[in-house]
Design an enzyme around this catalytic site. Sequence first.
Site, short mmCIF file in Angstrom:
data_model
loop_
_atom_site.label_atom_id
_atom_site.label_comp_id
_atom_site.label_asym_id
_atom_site.label_seq_id
_atom_site.Cartn_x
_atom_site.Cartn_y
_atom_site.Cartn_z
N LYS A 13 81.08 72.30 46.74
CA LYS A 13 80.87 72.54 45.27
C LYS A 13 80.68 71.05 44.69
O LYS A 13 79.91 70.67 43.88
CB LYS A 13 82.35 73.06 44.58
CG LYS A 13 82.56 74.40 44.96
CD LYS A 13 83.99 74.81 44.31
CE LYS A 13 85.31 74.06 44.74
NZ LYS A 13 85.46 74.29 46.15
N ARG A 89 90.56 79.32 39.01
CA ARG A 89 90.90 79.71 40.36
C ARG A 89 91.85 80.93 40.54
O ARG A 89 92.30 81.10 41.62
CB ARG A 89 91.89 78.44 40.93
CG ARG A 89 90.99 77.26 41.55
CD ARG A 89 90.61 77.50 42.78
NE ARG A 89 90.93 76.37 43.75
CZ ARG A 89 90.49 75.04 43.61
NH1 ARG A 89 89.75 75.01 42.92
NH2 ARG A 89 90.71 74.38 44.58
N ARG A 128 85.13 64.95 56.01
CA ARG A 128 84.73 64.43 54.90
C ARG A 128 85.47 63.20 54.48
O ARG A 128 86.41 62.84 54.89
CB ARG A 128 85.29 65.49 53.62
CG ARG A 128 85.00 64.89 52.09
CD ARG A 128 85.56 65.77 51.13
NE ARG A 128 86.45 66.55 51.20
CZ ARG A 128 86.75 67.52 50.41
NH1 ARG A 128 85.99 68.06 49.48
NH2 ARG A 128 88.01 68.35 50.45
N ARG A 157 90.98 62.62 52.08
CA ARG A 157 91.75 63.29 51.36
C ARG A 157 92.98 63.83 52.01
O ARG A 157 92.96 64.41 53.05
CB ARG A 157 90.95 64.45 50.49
CG ARG A 157 90.52 64.07 49.10
CD ARG A 157 89.67 65.31 48.65
NE ARG A 157 90.40 66.56 48.52
CZ ARG A 157 89.60 67.51 47.83
NH1 ARG A 157 88.53 67.33 47.38
NH2 ARG A 157 90.42 68.59 47.69
N ARG A 168 94.99 76.13 51.95
CA ARG A 168 94.08 76.02 50.87
C ARG A 168 93.17 77.35 50.98
O ARG A 168 92.75 77.95 49.82
CB ARG A 168 93.24 74.81 50.73
CG ARG A 168 94.05 73.69 50.19
CD ARG A 168 93.56 72.32 50.62
NE ARG A 168 92.39 72.14 49.84
CZ ARG A 168 91.37 71.30 50.59
NH1 ARG A 168 91.47 70.37 51.47
NH2 ARG A 168 90.13 71.12 50.09
P1 AP5 Z 1 82.59 69.09 49.12
O1 AP5 Z 1 81.36 68.93 48.32
O2 AP5 Z 1 83.47 67.89 49.00
O3 AP5 Z 1 83.33 70.56 49.06
P2 AP5 Z 1 83.91 71.20 47.87
O4 AP5 Z 1 83.46 72.46 47.95
O5 AP5 Z 1 83.99 70.33 46.49
O6 AP5 Z 1 85.51 71.10 48.32
P3 AP5 Z 1 86.99 70.53 48.01
O7 AP5 Z 1 87.71 70.30 49.15
O8 AP5 Z 1 86.70 69.52 46.85
O9 AP5 Z 1 87.31 71.98 47.24
P4 AP5 Z 1 88.74 72.53 46.83
O10 AP5 Z 1 88.30 73.68 46.07
O11 AP5 Z 1 89.55 72.88 48.02
O12 AP5 Z 1 89.29 71.37 46.12
P5 AP5 Z 1 89.70 70.74 44.59
O13 AP5 Z 1 89.51 69.16 44.54
O14 AP5 Z 1 88.81 71.58 43.93
O15 AP5 Z 1 82.16 69.20 50.75
C1 AP5 Z 1 82.99 69.33 51.84
C2 AP5 Z 1 82.36 68.38 52.97
O16 AP5 Z 1 81.30 69.15 53.36
C3 AP5 Z 1 82.03 67.01 52.60
O17 AP5 Z 1 82.04 66.29 53.61
C4 AP5 Z 1 80.37 67.23 52.30
O18 AP5 Z 1 79.61 66.05 52.72
C5 AP5 Z 1 80.23 68.44 53.54
N1 AP5 Z 1 79.07 69.38 53.11
C6 AP5 Z 1 78.89 69.80 51.61
N2 AP5 Z 1 77.70 70.60 51.81
C7 AP5 Z 1 77.45 70.75 53.19
C8 AP5 Z 1 76.40 71.54 53.73
N3 AP5 Z 1 75.43 72.28 53.13
N4 AP5 Z 1 76.31 71.40 55.14
C9 AP5 Z 1 76.95 70.61 55.69
N5 AP5 Z 1 78.17 69.57 55.23
C10 AP5 Z 1 78.36 69.87 53.88
O19 AP5 Z 1 91.15 71.11 44.40
C11 AP5 Z 1 92.18 70.30 45.08
C12 AP5 Z 1 93.43 71.18 44.92
O20 AP5 Z 1 93.87 70.91 43.55
C13 AP5 Z 1 93.59 72.53 45.17
O21 AP5 Z 1 93.96 72.94 46.46
C14 AP5 Z 1 94.87 72.87 44.21
O22 AP5 Z 1 96.25 72.55 44.63
C15 AP5 Z 1 94.56 71.76 43.03
N6 AP5 Z 1 93.79 72.33 42.09
C16 AP5 Z 1 92.34 72.22 41.62
N7 AP5 Z 1 91.94 72.97 40.67
C17 AP5 Z 1 92.90 73.97 40.31
C18 AP5 Z 1 92.92 75.08 39.52
N8 AP5 Z 1 92.06 75.42 38.99
N9 AP5 Z 1 94.27 75.69 39.61
C19 AP5 Z 1 95.31 75.32 40.18
N10 AP5 Z 1 95.02 74.27 41.19
C20 AP5 Z 1 93.96 73.61 41.41
MG MG Z 2 85.43 69.31 45.46
#
Ligand code: AP5
Ligand code: MG
Length: 212
Positions: A13, A89, A128, A157, A168
Amino acid sequence: MNLLIMGLPGAGKGTQAAKIVEEFNVIHISTGDMFRAAMANKTEMGLLAKSYIDKGDLVPDEVTNGIVKERLAQADVKEKGFLLDGYPRTIDQAHALDAALKELGQKLDGVINIDVQPDSLVERLSGRIINKKTGETFHKLFNPPKGNYDENEYYQREDDKPETVKRRLDVNIAQGQPILEHYRNLGLVRDIEGNQDISDVFAEIKEAIVKL
Ligand code: AP5
Ligand code: MG
């Protein structure tokens, strides 16, 4: 244009959001990034969020809905449109978003859903790395920084530890389905194959957005 990007943790994402924002000039709103900024500044909300995020659980809806609603009402978002990443979410968050957009006289134009098999995600998250200065995301194997990079300039992270990643994934798999269903019923979802190179994923996304 107002968009959502959805997908399991590690689906890409944030990686794709950076490219979408550059191409389509919309404002990137990532609740994860907002929480991490609040955690780094040790604000009251940041400390509360940390107690959930460190366990791989979701931050309570009232907190999350509040910060998103506030951000959506700001002038830059109204002017340029937005790309929401990591929100909604839960189905309750999806309903809160519907209500907030209605109040603001806005609507969603599309939901980009990056589809990736859960088994590849642990590897993506454990490799990552994020640049400490620029915040740019890379992967040790799949998308390394250019040249001979200095590992000290990157961090991992806290919630990318394997135990937390498992939690997660479980939480997001359980909560994600009804949200997608909600947007599918509205005809908004565009499914994107996430198991391909980053640039190929982006090419598909771009094509989908242009056709919206
Ligand atoms: P990356 O692009 O970083 O993936 P991402 O989908 O953004 O993953 P996140 O870990 O950020 O998602 P998340 O939903 O768990 O975390 P968030 O910060 O939203 O890519 C990942 C890795 O893969 C990178 O190294 C990249 O280079 C590699 N990659 C990407 N594309 C690739 C490809 N095509 N091929 C190979 N490699 C690839 O949330 C974190 C925490 O915050 C949650 O757990 C929760 O506790 C809280 N939170 C956030 N939003 C909410 C909400 N709305 N409600 C409640 N709690 C929330
Ligand atoms: Mg992200």
